[in-house]
Write an enzyme that holds these catalytic residues in place. Sequence first.
Site, short mmCIF file in Angstrom:
data_model
loop_
_atom_site.label_atom_id
_atom_site.label_comp_id
_atom_site.label_asym_id
_atom_site.label_seq_id
_atom_site.Cartn_x
_atom_site.Cartn_y
_atom_site.Cartn_z
N LYS A 1 0.81 -1.21 0.00
CA LYS A 1 0.00 0.00 0.00
C LYS A 1 0.85 1.27 0.00
O LYS A 1 0.55 2.23 -0.71
CB LYS A 1 -0.93 -0.03 1.21
CG LYS A 1 -2.01 1.03 1.20
CD LYS A 1 -3.06 0.74 2.27
CE LYS A 1 -3.88 1.97 2.59
NZ LYS A 1 -4.97 2.18 1.64
N MET B 1 -19.06 -36.68 -13.44
CA MET B 1 -17.85 -37.41 -13.79
C MET B 1 -17.41 -38.31 -12.64
O MET B 1 -16.94 -39.43 -12.86
CB MET B 1 -16.73 -36.42 -14.16
CG MET B 1 -15.47 -37.08 -14.65
SD MET B 1 -15.78 -38.19 -16.04
CE MET B 1 -15.37 -37.14 -17.43
#
Lengths: 160, 564
Positions: B162, B478
């Site tokens: 920052k 699946m």
Amino acid sequence: MKRIFSIVVENESGVLSRVANLFSARGYNIESLNVAPINEMNLSRMTIVTEGDEVILEQIGKQLNKLIDVVKVTEYGDVPFVEREMALIKMHTDLGTRAEVLRIIDIFRGKVVDVSPDSYTVEVTGDSNKIDAILSLLEPLGIKELARTGKVAMIREKKK
Amino acid sequence: MKLKGAQIFIESLKKENVEYIFGIPGGAIIDLHDELYKQDDVKFVLTRHEQAAVHAADGYARSTGKPGVALLTSGPGATNGITGIATAHMDSIPLIVFTGQVPTILIGNDAFQEADIVGMTRSCTKHNFLVKDVKELAYTIKKAFYIATTGRPGPVLIDFPKDVQVTEAKFSYPETIHLRGYNPTYHGNLKQIKKVANAIAKAKKPLLYVGGGVITSNAHKEVIKLARKLRIPVFTTLMGIGTYPEDDELSLGMAGMHGTYRANMAIQYCDLLISVGARFDDRITGKVSEFAPNAKVVHIDIDPTSISKNIHVDYPLVGDAKIVLEEMLPMFDEYNSVDWDEVRKPWLTQINKWKNEHKLAYNEKEEQILPQYVIEKLAEITKDDDPIISTEVGQHQMWVAQFYTFREPRRLLTSGGLGTMGFGFPAGIGAQFANPDKPVYVFAGDGSFQMNEQELATLIAYDKPVKVIILNNGFLGMVRQWQDLFYGRRYAATNIEVQPSFVKLAESYGIKARRITKKSEVEEALLEMKDHTGPYILDAVIAREENVYPMVPAGAPISNMLLT
Ligand SMILES: Cc1ncc(C[n+]2csc(CCOP(=O)(O)OP(=O)(O)O)c2C)c(N)n1
């Protein structure tokens, strides 16, 4: 099969962990690892001793090369090279063992670098066999503490 | 002139011609957002989850070849992005992911929303950086784009504290860059290319094995030239789909675990396997020791670590696929007198026999909706639209690979390496941003769709006409298929019939939707969807226990195909 990889790396934070990570993530074993700056701007040399079959060793070499921070990879296996390792060995000593310890150190061209009433600290340099040999002789006399650097290596120049 | 880190960030992105950034804001990147707000060149796309943001950037990249960019806040924003980053990494997709970080003096203090994202992503990025000094920012961004997009591409992460965002430095963007530890090999060794060319020319039963690397290097035209000139049959991996037109006579479709019978058989009987930009993944090779037992192997790849990693290679060739093939093609001129049709006849006849023995098929008489039929129908009605098809992961993904006919690269977006459920929908959205004029269809399983369904909001917010077809079987299909075939039909934790009404869900966002349950509704519903101008969700309720065939059980030789 044992192999020594000597790699030149950028001195970036995290580079050690990138290399270590490569070995751990792919399940390769590091037997020893040594790293220190070299005399070129922002570069360090790492010497890694590892073990594996030919396929794995080839992969390790290629994977190391692939790391962005790795500038150069040299493998020591087939070419003649010199390897050295240094050990600091702190011995328990008393009147009965001092002379024997000194004799052994002398034979191996070691040095006493620190002395106290009941200890010697010894420095010895050589290839790994030599270090192993002196350790096996000193062991029965009472080793208090041991630090080994791990190997460093260089290719031998061709003799003219 | 001095600029703040946040401004340098914007200016650098402009230099890299970045159109879109995907992400979600937060405290650690609020200064970057403030600068983004003040300009229009780089557009920010707000998603509803960071994983989706990274997948959207990925879809942007896969569909264009340009790098995708994401911006995530520190801590949870960054960690949420990791699945997206790992997905891109496994498929070699160029991404630049910016993450906010706590101020440099707080790093290591377990500060609020601090995560060691550089440490965490070390093994799923091509490279990553922590920018500690604003003076290094522009150079770092340049390096990130360079590394992400060259050689074997991949995601690069920049962790951006920052305080660095608000500190000033002089801005100049480097024109060129040199990294002493990074020099990808583009040109293959000419002698080796010649050797390979000779091997190819001499082979009786050559077979081209084409992977995603061919898409990355834009080498599909060269592959097509090579195949047609010497009449060499071609199969692709999942990632290579679209490099070779699937309706061409030399195309064998996809090989591997759910590959076509003819492709898998051809692998087992070929005498020269020519791999271009593929990596011998276990989903292709099956049992490695019985893979292509009669073949010498050529492996052309830009990444030396891919070569001889999984399988012994007789002709390694490191280089960029396009450049290598461009150099190789003229070498076949000396064989111009050869009648390749004649030479190849026995091999192609054999392959044709395999083709006719077992075609990809499904029960055409079934009245319930079969997923294969939906996919084939969509392929039929979109034949002239050149759409982009994105998929989630599971059975539906394999059916799309099998039953949609792809003719061009960058038209199928799918998570191959990591197999990430939740990828397809946001990736489709990202692709729609990149390709405003192309139709984008997402094929989703009901399970996968629920992993990032919150992105319906993004669709509406940006008015993107993405169409989603949910092939809804009420199962984690699946996995259920594996349980069906190999675990005594014990359907442990795969029944997901408890589900929202996808129609109401879509409608609650203001998106048009429809549910169909009969085969007779399919075509009309697909046409309605296609003609609808905005986004559309089609919930197609399919036969619940339909399986994907052929199937090679994991670890078996690839000629061991379960066919029905
Ligand atoms: C994030 C993630 N979690 C779990 C899996 C394991 N997995 C693979 S396929 C699958 C089922 C997918 O179900 P669905 O999306 O409904 O598609 P279907 O197979 O039914 O077509 C699962 C759970 C995965 N691939 N990704």
